[in-house]
Design an enzyme around this catalytic site. Structure first.
Site, short mmCIF file in Angstrom:
data_model
loop_
_atom_site.label_atom_id
_atom_site.label_comp_id
_atom_site.label_asym_id
_atom_site.label_seq_id
_atom_site.Cartn_x
_atom_site.Cartn_y
_atom_site.Cartn_z
N HIS A 1 75.39 46.61 42.65
CA HIS A 1 74.36 47.35 41.89
C HIS A 1 73.67 48.40 42.75
O HIS A 1 72.50 48.70 42.55
CB HIS A 1 73.36 46.36 41.29
CG HIS A 1 74.01 45.38 40.37
ND1 HIS A 1 74.54 45.72 39.15
CD2 HIS A 1 74.28 44.05 40.53
CE1 HIS A 1 75.08 44.68 38.58
NE2 HIS A 1 74.94 43.64 39.39
N GLU B 1 63.74 41.81 64.01
CA GLU B 1 62.53 41.67 64.84
C GLU B 1 62.88 41.48 66.32
O GLU B 1 62.03 41.67 67.18
CB GLU B 1 61.64 40.54 64.34
CG GLU B 1 62.22 39.16 64.39
CD GLU B 1 61.21 38.12 63.88
OE1 GLU B 1 60.00 38.32 64.00
OE2 GLU B 1 61.66 37.11 63.35
N LYS C 1 65.54 37.96 61.65
CA LYS C 1 65.69 37.64 63.08
C LYS C 1 66.30 38.82 63.83
O LYS C 1 65.85 39.22 64.89
CB LYS C 1 66.58 36.40 63.25
CG LYS C 1 65.90 35.11 62.85
CD LYS C 1 64.93 34.68 63.91
CE LYS C 1 63.52 34.33 63.54
NZ LYS C 1 62.86 34.52 62.34
N TRP D 1 46.41 43.49 69.75
CA TRP D 1 47.50 44.02 68.93
C TRP D 1 46.84 45.10 68.09
O TRP D 1 45.99 44.81 67.25
CB TRP D 1 48.10 42.92 68.04
CG TRP D 1 49.26 43.41 67.24
CD1 TRP D 1 50.56 43.48 67.62
CD2 TRP D 1 49.19 43.98 65.92
NE1 TRP D 1 51.31 44.03 66.61
CE2 TRP D 1 50.51 44.35 65.58
CE3 TRP D 1 48.17 44.21 65.02
CZ2 TRP D 1 50.81 44.93 64.34
CZ3 TRP D 1 48.47 44.78 63.80
CH2 TRP D 1 49.78 45.12 63.47
N GLY E 1 40.26 41.18 64.23
CA GLY E 1 40.04 41.38 62.80
C GLY E 1 39.97 42.87 62.51
O GLY E 1 40.34 43.71 63.33
N GLU F 1 66.61 35.44 56.16
CA GLU F 1 66.06 34.98 57.46
C GLU F 1 66.91 35.51 58.60
O GLU F 1 66.39 35.96 59.62
CB GLU F 1 65.98 33.45 57.47
CG GLU F 1 65.52 32.83 58.76
CD GLU F 1 64.13 33.28 59.22
OE1 GLU F 1 63.40 33.91 58.42
OE2 GLU F 1 63.81 33.06 60.40
C1 AGP Z 1 59.03 35.14 61.99
O1 AGP Z 1 60.11 35.23 62.92
C2 AGP Z 1 58.00 36.21 62.19
N1 AGP Z 1 57.46 36.16 63.49
C3 AGP Z 1 56.98 36.29 61.10
O2 AGP Z 1 57.65 36.71 59.94
C4 AGP Z 1 56.22 34.98 60.74
O3 AGP Z 1 57.08 34.07 60.14
C5 AGP Z 1 55.11 35.34 59.74
O4 AGP Z 1 54.23 36.22 60.39
C6 AGP Z 1 54.35 34.12 59.22
O5 AGP Z 1 53.72 33.46 60.28
P1 AGP Z 1 53.13 31.97 60.01
O6 AGP Z 1 54.29 31.11 59.69
O7 AGP Z 1 52.43 31.61 61.28
O8 AGP Z 1 52.18 32.09 58.84
#
Ligand code: AGP
Length: 606
Positions: free
Chosen positions: A501, A485, A482, A74, A99, A478
């Protein structure tokens, strides 16, 4: 957030490496690569896109090397292409890395001055040339310790050497790395999921440690190159069925699994015979805690926001919520009587892990709510509350979100009861209502058809809003996340009372707006906010719960009514239609639902 694998075996390793890389694709899927060692030379093949592209390569198919490393990427530095894909190799060394090397520019300048030639735009390549440079004067172990000490930032590394036909080096700082033990072969992997198909005997490296992986044994060292002993863990060997079954996508399967994963969570924690909640070995007395600080990222952060309402409702505790990447740099006032709760599905999110490490360095009380119990965050917390949702593969989190808020709700109930903020009869009533939750979610899953048709309107819009008050506000966030993303449409979650506001200016004719207005204490107020957006031309999808009372408004485009239950539990039910809305919207667009563009399941870099 990349995936690493390394195998040192008596037999050719390329097929096993490719198979493990496929299991690691949820960590990153811009590009992939493999390098094996054979007859004194490093054979490296890299490709853009998915591991399948690598697998089709005839050179890979004919690799006979018995030592190798692999990587799924990534991108953090440099475009996602085959040049920047890992491994990165010199004549003598090949490296895979997860990393960020923060001083790579400085190191590159030094190495170029020493005559090293760089091919890629990545930070990782400096590691290859630094090791090569150090090997001129040091043996393997010393060249590794010297190199690691020069690196600033985070890394999980897999390294092979042209002149070392019998070893792989692994090293960890800030990104997860595990060793696996097999018959006449040993493994290196980013996490146990990549290794589980080959072994259930795992050792996790801690920050600053590195290892030398031979075919028949593994040696561990601390950052000064001193040999150390490490525990071998035996993981649950039942290989859960990770396949999609008859579902088109893992996400679809994971949405439908929610009634059973909630049932698991309730079974694990609720003691029906004594009408109690078992949080075994909770290490603190309730009078030692006056404040709860909840920390997470993305969906896990939304779980924290949701939990805040329950902690405020069910206990007299002070409650703070923070995004991990903000918390870790904030001028925090650390307090001994604060319990810091870290929420993370993967348990490997770099920002959340760093926030935990910061709290540990201050000797604070730390507790984690995770799905992956072998993860770094779980291992490093004083106390762990697993959510028991089983593996979640879809990058967009669904069952883990409901699992997280369930466990946080149970924690709030338990602490409220122990602190006598919550009376026994109310505690009993809420526990009784909770038992119905899985079936209520099951019924809510039946809103399928309506959602499928509704999702088209969201696809055709240039943006949408998700509005809610109180308990519904985190769910609005949330739901917007969804949709963003999965279908790459701009969607914004907002407190319904805040629209006037400023954001009301966004509302135009035909704009889809989701209004979450369950019949709770905020209902009437939210309905008035809904009328404000309808009056400006919005197409409102109202999500409420069944009631004999008429809905006090007209010109609502569509309404979805979820089952009625204890108000505490409505957020669980409101979430389900929003998950499906995002799913069907992305399905209609033909996007990759389980691996949306630019994302990864576990964000193990800052
Ligand atoms: C959630 O749909 C996402 N893929 C992303 O926000 C995720 O929740 C976030 O990266 C945290 O991941 P974790 O719960 O593994 O720490």
């Amino acid at each position: 957030m990349c995936g690493i694998i390394g195998i040192n075996s008596k037999k050719p390793v390329s097929a096993s490496i490719i198979n493990s890389l496929k299991k690691l694709e949820y960590r990153g899927y811009d590009s992939a690569g493999i390098a094996t060692l054979h007859a004194g030379s490093i054979n490296e093949v890299k490709s853009e896109g998915r591991v399948d592209n690598l697998e089709k390569n005839s050179v890979v198919q004919n690799m006979v090397g018995t030592i190798g490393i692999g990587h799924v990427r990534w991108a953090t530095h440099g475009l996602p292409n085959s040049i920047n894909a890992h491994p990165h190799s010199s004549q003598n060394v090949s490296v895979v890395h997860n990393g960020i090397i923060e001083n790579s520019t400085l190191l590159k300048k030094f190495l170029v001055s020493k005559g090293h030639k760089f091919k890629s735009q990545t930070d990782t390549e400096v590691i290859v040339h630094l090791i090569t440079e150090n090997l001129k004067t040091e043996n393997i172990v010393n060249s590794i310790t010297k190199t690691l000490k020069s690196l600033h930032g985070s890394f999980a590394l897999g390294i092979i050497f042209k002149d070392q036909p019998d070893l792989i080096i692994g090293a960890r700082r800030g990104s997860p790395l595990a060793v696996g033990y097999g018959p006449n072969e040993n493994y290196l992997g980013s996490d146990s999921y990549a290794l589980k198909s080959m072994t259930n005997k795992i050792t996790y490296l801690s920050d600053g440690e590195f290892c030398v992986i031979k075919k028949d044994h593994v040696e561990f060292f601390n950052e000064d190159g001193i040999k150390i002993n490490k525990k071998v863990l035996e993981l649950s060997s039942e290989e859960e069925k990770y396949d999609k079954g008859d579902y088109k996508h893992f996400m679809a399967k994971e949405i439908e699994e929610q009634p059973s994963t909630l049932k698991n969570g309730i079974k694990e924690y609720v003691d029906t015979s004594n009408n109690d909640i078992n949080i075994f070995n909770f290490p603190w007395k309730t009078n030692e805690i006056s404040t709860i600080t909840l920390i997470g990222c993305g969906t896990a952060y939304h779980s924290c926001l949701m939990a805040r309402y329950w902690f405020e409702e069910l206990t007299n505790l002070n409650v703070n919520v923070d995004i991990a990447s903000e918390f870790r740099y904030r001028k925090n006032r650390f307090k001994k009587d604060t319990l810091y709760v870290f929420v993370s599905q993967s348990g490997e999110t770099a920002d959340t892990y760093a926030a935990l490490s910061l709290c540990k360095s201050k000797e604070m009380k730390t507790c984690s709510v995770v799905n992956v119990i072998e993860s770094s965050i779980a291992r490093d917390s004083e106390f762990v509350l697993p959510i028991h949702c089983g593996t979640e593969i879809g990058v967009a989190s669904t069952k883990a979100f409901l699992g997280q808020i369930l466990i946080l709700y149970l924690l709030a109930l338990k602490l409220g009861f122990l602190r006598k903020d919550l009376k026994r009869e109310l505690f009993n009533k809420k526990l009784k209502d909770l038992k119905e939750l899985p079936d209520l979610v099951q019924q809510t899953l039946l809103t399928d058809n309506k959602i499928q048709t509704i999702s088209k309107t969201f696809n055709d819009a240039k943006g949408s809003m998700f509005l809610g008050r109180g308990f519904s506000y985190p769910i609005a966030l949330e739901g917007a996340l969804k949709l963003k993303e999965l279908s790459y449409i701009h969607a914004e979650g907002y407190p319904a009372g805040e629209m006037k506001h400023g954001p009301l200016a966004l509302i135009e004719e035909g704009m889809p707006v989701v209004v979450l207005a369950p019949r709770d204490d905020y209902y009437k107020k939210t309905i008035s906010n809904m009328q404000e957006v309808i009056a400006r031309g919005a197409k409102v999808l109202l999500i409420t719960n069944k009631s004999k009372d008429e809905i006090i408004s007209e010109n609502i485009w569509e309404t979805i009514e979820v089952e009625t239950t204890n108000a505490d539990l409505l957020p669980f039910l409101l979430t389900v239609p929003l998950q499906k809305l995002a799913y069907y919207s992305a399905l209609k667009k033909g996007y990759d639902i389980d691996k949306p563009r630019n994302l990864a399941k576990s964000v193990t870099v800052e």
